[in-house]
Design an enzyme around this catalytic site. Sequence first.
Site, PDB file in Angstrom:
ATOM      1  N   SER A 129      18.139  11.629  29.625  1.00 55.29           N
ATOM      2  CA  SER A 129      17.133  11.885  28.597  1.00 55.29           C
ATOM      3  C   SER A 129      16.572  10.560  28.099  1.00 55.29           C
ATOM      4  O   SER A 129      17.277   9.745  27.498  1.00 55.29           O
ATOM      5  CB  SER A 129      17.743  12.658  27.428  1.00 55.29           C
ATOM      6  OG  SER A 129      16.771  12.768  26.417  1.00 55.29           O
ATOM      7  N   HIS A 179      14.861  13.514  32.277  1.00 60.08           N
ATOM      8  CA  HIS A 179      14.605  14.551  31.272  1.00 60.08           C
ATOM      9  C   HIS A 179      13.683  13.968  30.210  1.00 60.08           C
ATOM     10  O   HIS A 179      14.013  12.959  29.564  1.00 60.08           O
ATOM     11  CB  HIS A 179      15.954  14.964  30.670  1.00 60.08           C
ATOM     12  CG  HIS A 179      15.881  16.070  29.671  1.00 60.08           C
ATOM     13  ND1 HIS A 179      15.883  17.399  30.026  1.00 60.08           N
ATOM     14  CD2 HIS A 179      15.839  16.052  28.314  1.00 60.08           C
ATOM     15  CE1 HIS A 179      15.843  18.152  28.941  1.00 60.08           C
ATOM     16  NE2 HIS A 179      15.807  17.354  27.879  1.00 60.08           N
ATOM     17  N   ASP A 204      11.839  14.700  26.782  1.00 55.45           N
ATOM     18  CA  ASP A 204      11.747  15.553  25.602  1.00 55.45           C
ATOM     19  C   ASP A 204      10.391  15.441  24.932  1.00 55.45           C
ATOM     20  O   ASP A 204       9.864  14.340  24.779  1.00 55.45           O
ATOM     21  CB  ASP A 204      12.828  15.139  24.589  1.00 55.45           C
ATOM     22  CG  ASP A 204      14.217  15.523  25.036  1.00 55.45           C
ATOM     23  OD1 ASP A 204      14.421  16.702  25.374  1.00 55.45           O
ATOM     24  OD2 ASP A 204      15.099  14.652  25.046  1.00 55.45           O
ATOM     25  N   MET A 207       8.461  16.808  21.345  1.00 54.07           N
ATOM     26  CA  MET A 207       8.723  17.444  20.053  1.00 54.07           C
ATOM     27  C   MET A 207       7.472  17.398  19.169  1.00 54.07           C
ATOM     28  O   MET A 207       6.757  16.398  19.154  1.00 54.07           O
ATOM     29  CB  MET A 207       9.874  16.718  19.354  1.00 54.07           C
ATOM     30  CG  MET A 207      11.148  16.739  20.172  1.00 54.07           C
ATOM     31  SD  MET A 207      12.547  16.102  19.272  1.00 54.07           S
ATOM     32  CE  MET A 207      12.639  14.459  19.925  1.00 54.07           C
ATOM     33  N   HIS A 264      11.048  18.898  28.775  1.00 51.08           N
ATOM     34  CA  HIS A 264      11.622  19.837  27.805  1.00 51.08           C
ATOM     35  C   HIS A 264      10.685  19.947  26.601  1.00 51.08           C
ATOM     36  O   HIS A 264      10.605  19.029  25.793  1.00 51.08           O
ATOM     37  CB  HIS A 264      13.012  19.301  27.396  1.00 51.08           C
ATOM     38  CG  HIS A 264      13.734  20.140  26.400  1.00 51.08           C
ATOM     39  ND1 HIS A 264      14.875  19.692  25.756  1.00 51.08           N
ATOM     40  CD2 HIS A 264      13.514  21.404  25.935  1.00 51.08           C
ATOM     41  CE1 HIS A 264      15.304  20.647  24.934  1.00 51.08           C
ATOM     42  NE2 HIS A 264      14.498  21.679  25.018  1.00 51.08           N
ATOM     43  N   MET A 289       9.959  21.143  23.225  1.00 50.00           N
ATOM     44  CA  MET A 289      10.473  21.695  21.963  1.00 50.00           C
ATOM     45  C   MET A 289       9.274  21.830  21.026  1.00 50.00           C
ATOM     46  O   MET A 289       9.075  21.057  20.091  1.00 50.00           O
ATOM     47  CB  MET A 289      11.542  20.755  21.391  1.00 50.00           C
ATOM     48  CG  MET A 289      12.814  20.750  22.238  1.00 50.00           C
ATOM     49  SD  MET A 289      13.956  19.453  21.787  1.00 50.00           S
ATOM     50  CE  MET A 289      13.304  18.111  22.753  1.00 50.00           C
ATOM     51  N   MET A 302      21.062  24.588  24.770  1.00 45.22           N
ATOM     52  CA  MET A 302      21.151  23.467  23.835  1.00 45.22           C
ATOM     53  C   MET A 302      22.543  23.466  23.212  1.00 45.22           C
ATOM     54  O   MET A 302      22.992  24.490  22.680  1.00 45.22           O
ATOM     55  CB  MET A 302      20.115  23.602  22.708  1.00 45.22           C
ATOM     56  CG  MET A 302      18.660  23.394  23.118  1.00 45.22           C
ATOM     57  SD  MET A 302      18.324  21.797  23.879  1.00 45.22           S
ATOM     58  CE  MET A 302      18.781  20.644  22.577  1.00 45.22           C
ATOM     59  N   ASP A 311      22.212  20.451  27.262  1.00 46.05           N
ATOM     60  CA  ASP A 311      21.512  19.330  26.629  1.00 46.05           C
ATOM     61  C   ASP A 311      22.028  19.142  25.207  1.00 46.05           C
ATOM     62  O   ASP A 311      21.907  20.054  24.375  1.00 46.05           O
ATOM     63  CB  ASP A 311      20.001  19.654  26.622  1.00 46.05           C
ATOM     64  CG  ASP A 311      19.137  18.529  26.076  1.00 46.05           C
ATOM     65  OD1 ASP A 311      19.669  17.434  25.803  1.00 46.05           O
ATOM     66  OD2 ASP A 311      17.920  18.757  25.928  1.00 46.05           O
TER      67      ASP A 311
HETATM   68  C1  DX5 Z   1      17.725  16.805  21.669  1.00 45.27           C
HETATM   69  C2  DX5 Z   1      17.105  16.521  23.004  1.00 45.27           C
HETATM   70  C3  DX5 Z   1      18.045  15.884  23.956  1.00 45.27           C
HETATM   71  C4  DX5 Z   1      18.595  14.542  23.535  1.00 45.27           C
HETATM   72  C5  DX5 Z   1      19.987  14.436  24.070  1.00 45.27           C
HETATM   73  O1  DX5 Z   1      16.872  17.577  20.914  1.00 45.27           O
HETATM   74  O2  DX5 Z   1      16.635  17.717  23.603  1.00 45.27           O
HETATM   75  O3  DX5 Z   1      17.511  15.821  25.277  1.00 45.27           O
HETATM   76  O4  DX5 Z   1      17.848  13.462  23.988  1.00 45.27           O
HETATM   77  O5  DX5 Z   1      20.535  13.250  23.668  1.00 45.27           O
HETATM   78  P1  DX5 Z   1      22.098  12.949  23.726  1.00 45.27           P
HETATM   79  O6  DX5 Z   1      22.516  13.092  25.169  1.00 45.27           O
HETATM   80  O7  DX5 Z   1      22.195  11.565  23.204  1.00 45.27           O
HETATM   81  O8  DX5 Z   1      22.789  13.971  22.861  1.00 45.27           O
HETATM   82 ZN    ZN Z   2      16.108  17.783  25.825  1.00 44.53          ZN
END
Ligand code: DX5
Ligand code: ZN
Length: 216
Positions: free
Chosen positions: A7, A32, A34, A36, A65, A67, A136, A174
Amino acid sequence: MTILSPSILGADLLRLGEEIEKTQKLGIRWLHLDQMDGLFTPNIAFGPQFVQAVRKKTDQFLDVHLMLEYPMQYIEDFVAAGSDLITIHYEAKDDPEATLRAIRAHGVKTGLSIKPATPPEAIEHLLPLCDLVLVMTVQPGYGGQTLRDDCVHKLPVLREMIKKSGREIYLEVDGGIKLGNMARVAAAGANVLVMGTGLFNATDPEAVVRAAHGEA
Ligand code: DX5
Ligand code: ZN
């Protein structure tokens, strides 16, 4: 053998190119990314232009991903940016079935994610539209949180549902995945492990890769 999906949220963003090269040198095939919106999550990140910039840098499999409360309006942009797989949330405000169909119509792989409070049974009817299911194991929003054990029990349930569906569907986890709990989540049924801080801050990232290959 599990797939690692680093990530980027956990990487040093000022040295992003080097961080991506580091994952390549480790032989890691997925990344990955993310996204948001500040509505679905308390945090904001990164947008289609970011995905496009990463795409220019690497031919790794881009596991995006979303969100986002309203993902539908951004699907085309994330497809055009070069995503290989786009995961949306079951809990988003846009209808998940329609959004999954839209992603698939663009020839991109589909993922469906559930937050900690959502039971696995909620998404069983949508499995025919999924190439990946993402569990998650933290509340979406930030890297560096601790894995919630109460989410791990969903993995064997989903593994069984996937088997029943007769389709090949990745089962991804994740949030809070570290060297110390990788084997446990893999044994519970996950075959794609997202890892942000657990990989980018690791003192021995090779050990993480060996563990993913079942060699540790
Ligand atoms: C959280 C994200 C994850 C995050 C995971 O909302 O979707 O992908 O980056 O990070 P770690 O592995 O540090 O928990
Ligand atoms: Zn993620």
